[in-house]
Motif scaffolding. Structure first.
Motif, PDB file in Angstrom:
ATOM      1  N   TYR A  36       0.854  -1.195   0.000  1.00  0.00           N
ATOM      2  CA  TYR A  36       0.000   0.000   0.000  1.00  0.00           C
ATOM      3  C   TYR A  36       0.887   1.241   0.000  1.00  0.00           C
ATOM      4  O   TYR A  36       2.055   1.181   0.362  1.00  0.00           O
ATOM      5  CB  TYR A  36      -0.903   0.029   1.236  1.00  0.00           C
ATOM      6  CG  TYR A  36      -0.113   0.019   2.524  1.00  0.00           C
ATOM      7  CD1 TYR A  36       0.325   1.200   3.109  1.00  0.00           C
ATOM      8  CD2 TYR A  36       0.235  -1.181   3.135  1.00  0.00           C
ATOM      9  CE1 TYR A  36       1.090   1.193   4.256  1.00  0.00           C
ATOM     10  CE2 TYR A  36       1.012  -1.192   4.290  1.00  0.00           C
ATOM     11  CZ  TYR A  36       1.423  -0.013   4.837  1.00  0.00           C
ATOM     12  OH  TYR A  36       2.201  -0.013   5.971  1.00  0.00           O
ATOM     13  N   TRP A  59      -5.154   9.352   2.487  1.00  0.00           N
ATOM     14  CA  TRP A  59      -5.506   8.382   1.437  1.00  0.00           C
ATOM     15  C   TRP A  59      -4.620   7.160   1.589  1.00  0.00           C
ATOM     16  O   TRP A  59      -3.404   7.283   1.723  1.00  0.00           O
ATOM     17  CB  TRP A  59      -5.293   8.969   0.050  1.00  0.00           C
ATOM     18  CG  TRP A  59      -6.378   9.880  -0.401  1.00  0.00           C
ATOM     19  CD1 TRP A  59      -6.389  11.241  -0.324  1.00  0.00           C
ATOM     20  CD2 TRP A  59      -7.611   9.505  -0.995  1.00  0.00           C
ATOM     21  NE1 TRP A  59      -7.559  11.745  -0.839  1.00  0.00           N
ATOM     22  CE2 TRP A  59      -8.333  10.685  -1.267  1.00  0.00           C
ATOM     23  CE3 TRP A  59      -8.193   8.279  -1.327  1.00  0.00           C
ATOM     24  CZ2 TRP A  59      -9.594  10.690  -1.851  1.00  0.00           C
ATOM     25  CZ3 TRP A  59      -9.446   8.275  -1.918  1.00  0.00           C
ATOM     26  CH2 TRP A  59     -10.139   9.467  -2.167  1.00  0.00           C
ATOM     27  N   VAL A  61      -3.777   3.781  -0.609  1.00  0.00           N
ATOM     28  CA  VAL A  61      -3.968   3.261  -1.963  1.00  0.00           C
ATOM     29  C   VAL A  61      -3.244   1.922  -2.091  1.00  0.00           C
ATOM     30  O   VAL A  61      -2.052   1.828  -1.820  1.00  0.00           O
ATOM     31  CB  VAL A  61      -3.434   4.255  -3.022  1.00  0.00           C
ATOM     32  CG1 VAL A  61      -3.665   3.734  -4.424  1.00  0.00           C
ATOM     33  CG2 VAL A  61      -4.075   5.632  -2.842  1.00  0.00           C
ATOM     34  N   GLU A  62      -3.993   0.884  -2.501  1.00  0.00           N
ATOM     35  CA  GLU A  62      -3.415  -0.434  -2.714  1.00  0.00           C
ATOM     36  C   GLU A  62      -2.977  -0.573  -4.172  1.00  0.00           C
ATOM     37  O   GLU A  62      -3.450   0.165  -5.041  1.00  0.00           O
ATOM     38  CB  GLU A  62      -4.433  -1.515  -2.353  1.00  0.00           C
ATOM     39  CG  GLU A  62      -4.804  -1.512  -0.871  1.00  0.00           C
ATOM     40  CD  GLU A  62      -5.779  -2.608  -0.534  1.00  0.00           C
ATOM     41  OE1 GLU A  62      -5.353  -3.785  -0.508  1.00  0.00           O
ATOM     42  OE2 GLU A  62      -6.964  -2.303  -0.320  1.00  0.00           O
ATOM     43  N   ASN A  64      -3.847  -2.555  -6.485  1.00  0.00           N
ATOM     44  CA  ASN A  64      -4.959  -2.802  -7.418  1.00  0.00           C
ATOM     45  C   ASN A  64      -5.862  -1.576  -7.574  1.00  0.00           C
ATOM     46  O   ASN A  64      -6.916  -1.650  -8.186  1.00  0.00           O
ATOM     47  CB  ASN A  64      -5.780  -4.003  -6.963  1.00  0.00           C
ATOM     48  CG  ASN A  64      -6.460  -3.772  -5.629  1.00  0.00           C
ATOM     49  OD1 ASN A  64      -6.321  -2.716  -5.014  1.00  0.00           O
ATOM     50  ND2 ASN A  64      -7.203  -4.763  -5.166  1.00  0.00           N
ATOM     51  N   ASN A  65      -5.464  -0.456  -6.978  1.00  0.00           N
ATOM     52  CA  ASN A  65      -6.164   0.834  -7.004  1.00  0.00           C
ATOM     53  C   ASN A  65      -7.367   0.892  -6.066  1.00  0.00           C
ATOM     54  O   ASN A  65      -8.129   1.848  -6.098  1.00  0.00           O
ATOM     55  CB  ASN A  65      -6.563   1.256  -8.430  1.00  0.00           C
ATOM     56  CG  ASN A  65      -6.656   2.772  -8.521  1.00  0.00           C
ATOM     57  OD1 ASN A  65      -5.944   3.492  -7.829  1.00  0.00           O
ATOM     58  ND2 ASN A  65      -7.559   3.254  -9.359  1.00  0.00           N
ATOM     59  N   ASP A  66      -7.604  -0.124  -5.235  1.00  0.00           N
ATOM     60  CA  ASP A  66      -8.559   0.032  -4.144  1.00  0.00           C
ATOM     61  C   ASP A  66      -7.989   1.123  -3.251  1.00  0.00           C
ATOM     62  O   ASP A  66      -6.776   1.206  -3.050  1.00  0.00           O
ATOM     63  CB  ASP A  66      -8.707  -1.257  -3.336  1.00  0.00           C
ATOM     64  CG  ASP A  66      -9.549  -2.303  -4.035  1.00  0.00           C
ATOM     65  OD1 ASP A  66     -10.072  -2.021  -5.125  1.00  0.00           O
ATOM     66  OD2 ASP A  66      -9.677  -3.413  -3.482  1.00  0.00           O
ATOM     67  N   ARG A  67      -8.860   1.954  -2.696  1.00  0.00           N
ATOM     68  CA  ARG A  67      -8.363   3.052  -1.884  1.00  0.00           C
ATOM     69  C   ARG A  67      -9.358   3.423  -0.791  1.00  0.00           C
ATOM     70  O   ARG A  67     -10.551   3.198  -0.927  1.00  0.00           O
ATOM     71  CB  ARG A  67      -7.996   4.256  -2.742  1.00  0.00           C
ATOM     72  CG  ARG A  67      -9.062   4.754  -3.628  1.00  0.00           C
ATOM     73  CD  ARG A  67      -8.505   5.517  -4.843  1.00  0.00           C
ATOM     74  NE  ARG A  67      -9.564   6.103  -5.636  1.00  0.00           N
ATOM     75  CZ  ARG A  67     -10.333   5.437  -6.476  1.00  0.00           C
ATOM     76  NH1 ARG A  67     -10.187   4.150  -6.628  1.00  0.00           N
ATOM     77  NH2 ARG A  67     -11.272   6.043  -7.160  1.00  0.00           N
ATOM     78  N   TYR A  91     -13.164   2.703  -1.648  1.00  0.00           N
ATOM     79  CA  TYR A  91     -13.431   2.404  -3.058  1.00  0.00           C
ATOM     80  C   TYR A  91     -12.889   1.014  -3.372  1.00  0.00           C
ATOM     81  O   TYR A  91     -11.710   0.731  -3.108  1.00  0.00           O
ATOM     82  CB  TYR A  91     -12.730   3.409  -3.972  1.00  0.00           C
ATOM     83  CG  TYR A  91     -13.141   4.839  -3.761  1.00  0.00           C
ATOM     84  CD1 TYR A  91     -14.132   5.416  -4.552  1.00  0.00           C
ATOM     85  CD2 TYR A  91     -12.537   5.616  -2.784  1.00  0.00           C
ATOM     86  CE1 TYR A  91     -14.500   6.738  -4.367  1.00  0.00           C
ATOM     87  CE2 TYR A  91     -12.904   6.939  -2.597  1.00  0.00           C
ATOM     88  CZ  TYR A  91     -13.880   7.492  -3.389  1.00  0.00           C
ATOM     89  OH  TYR A  91     -14.244   8.795  -3.207  1.00  0.00           O
ATOM     90  N   GLU A  93     -13.223  -1.547  -6.803  1.00  0.00           N
ATOM     91  CA  GLU A  93     -13.754  -1.782  -8.144  1.00  0.00           C
ATOM     92  C   GLU A  93     -14.882  -0.787  -8.426  1.00  0.00           C
ATOM     93  O   GLU A  93     -14.667   0.404  -8.406  1.00  0.00           O
ATOM     94  CB  GLU A  93     -14.179  -3.241  -8.306  1.00  0.00           C
ATOM     95  CG  GLU A  93     -13.006  -4.201  -8.196  1.00  0.00           C
ATOM     96  CD  GLU A  93     -13.397  -5.655  -8.210  1.00  0.00           C
ATOM     97  OE1 GLU A  93     -14.606  -5.978  -8.150  1.00  0.00           O
ATOM     98  OE2 GLU A  93     -12.485  -6.491  -8.288  1.00  0.00           O
TER      99      GLU A  93
END
Length: 199
Positions: A36, A59, A61-62, A64-67, A91, A93
């Motif tokens: 992350y 924020w 942010v992982e 895979n863009n999960d946040r 968030y 997907e």
């Protein structure tokens, strides 16, 4: 700047408290980790416990863009768990979760939301709100209790469904969401109303 095994923490200013083993970072805080990245205004990090405390807009942010956005909370790096306070937005997907209190275990993809929870499925234009929910990421499964209400947009109308318990999931091999409602089910649409035990 602190480098702690695979984690790097950078900020414009930092203060170390030897008595508590805490470092407080201020202004443009960035945590870089393979699992992350964190971008924060103010953050306190305990070196011995490997725990971050979020003290302002943050924020996470992982890859895979999960946040997740939060304004207060903590993240325990050793146990891969976190808790976030008021104004949390997560968030994943096509889904967005708003909550006043969110607990999440990253390693197993399990979360609990308390108080003023609102979950949106953007692809299907579905909203579920309530005061308690559990979420299982791998199964894409949401369980909502404590006055849950589902709103589903249909053409030029919306259907509202309230129940003691609402479940939302994506069946294996399918792309559409399924819903189960149990206990004191109430359905309302402009041209249809109903009451039943389960739906």
């Amino acid at each position: 700047k602190i480098i702690d095994s695979t984690t790097v923490i950078i900020s414009d200013r930092g203060y170390f408290e030897a008595r508590t083993d805490d470092v407080t970072f201020r202004d443009s805080v960035v945590i870089l980790d393979p699992a992350y990245n964190v971008y924060a205004d103010t953050l306190r990090y305990n070196l011995s416990q490997k725990r971050s405390y979020f003290l302002g807009p943050t924020w996470i942010v992982e890859p895979n863009n999960d946040r997740i956005y939060c304004e207060t909370g903590w993240f325990d790096q050793l146990n891969d768990e976190a808790s976030f306070g008021v104004n949390t937005i997560a968030y994943h997907e096509n889904q967005i979760l708003y909550s006043d209190s969110l607990y999440y275990q990253f390693d197993i993809g399990y979360g609990q939301s308390f108080d003023n929870m609102r979950w949106y499925d953007m692809d299907n234009d579905i909203k579920i709100s309530g005061d308690y929910a559990e979420y299982f990421q791998d199964d894409n499964y949401l369980l909502a209790t404590e006055d849950p209400v589902l709103r589903y947009r249909m053409a030029d109308d919306s259907m509202f469904l309230g129940a003691d318990i609402l479940r939302s999931f994506t069946p294996k091999g399918d792309t559409s969401r399924a819903f189960l409602a149990t206990g004191d089910v109430r359905i309302f649409k402009s041209d249809f109303q109903g009451i039943c035990d389960s739906f």
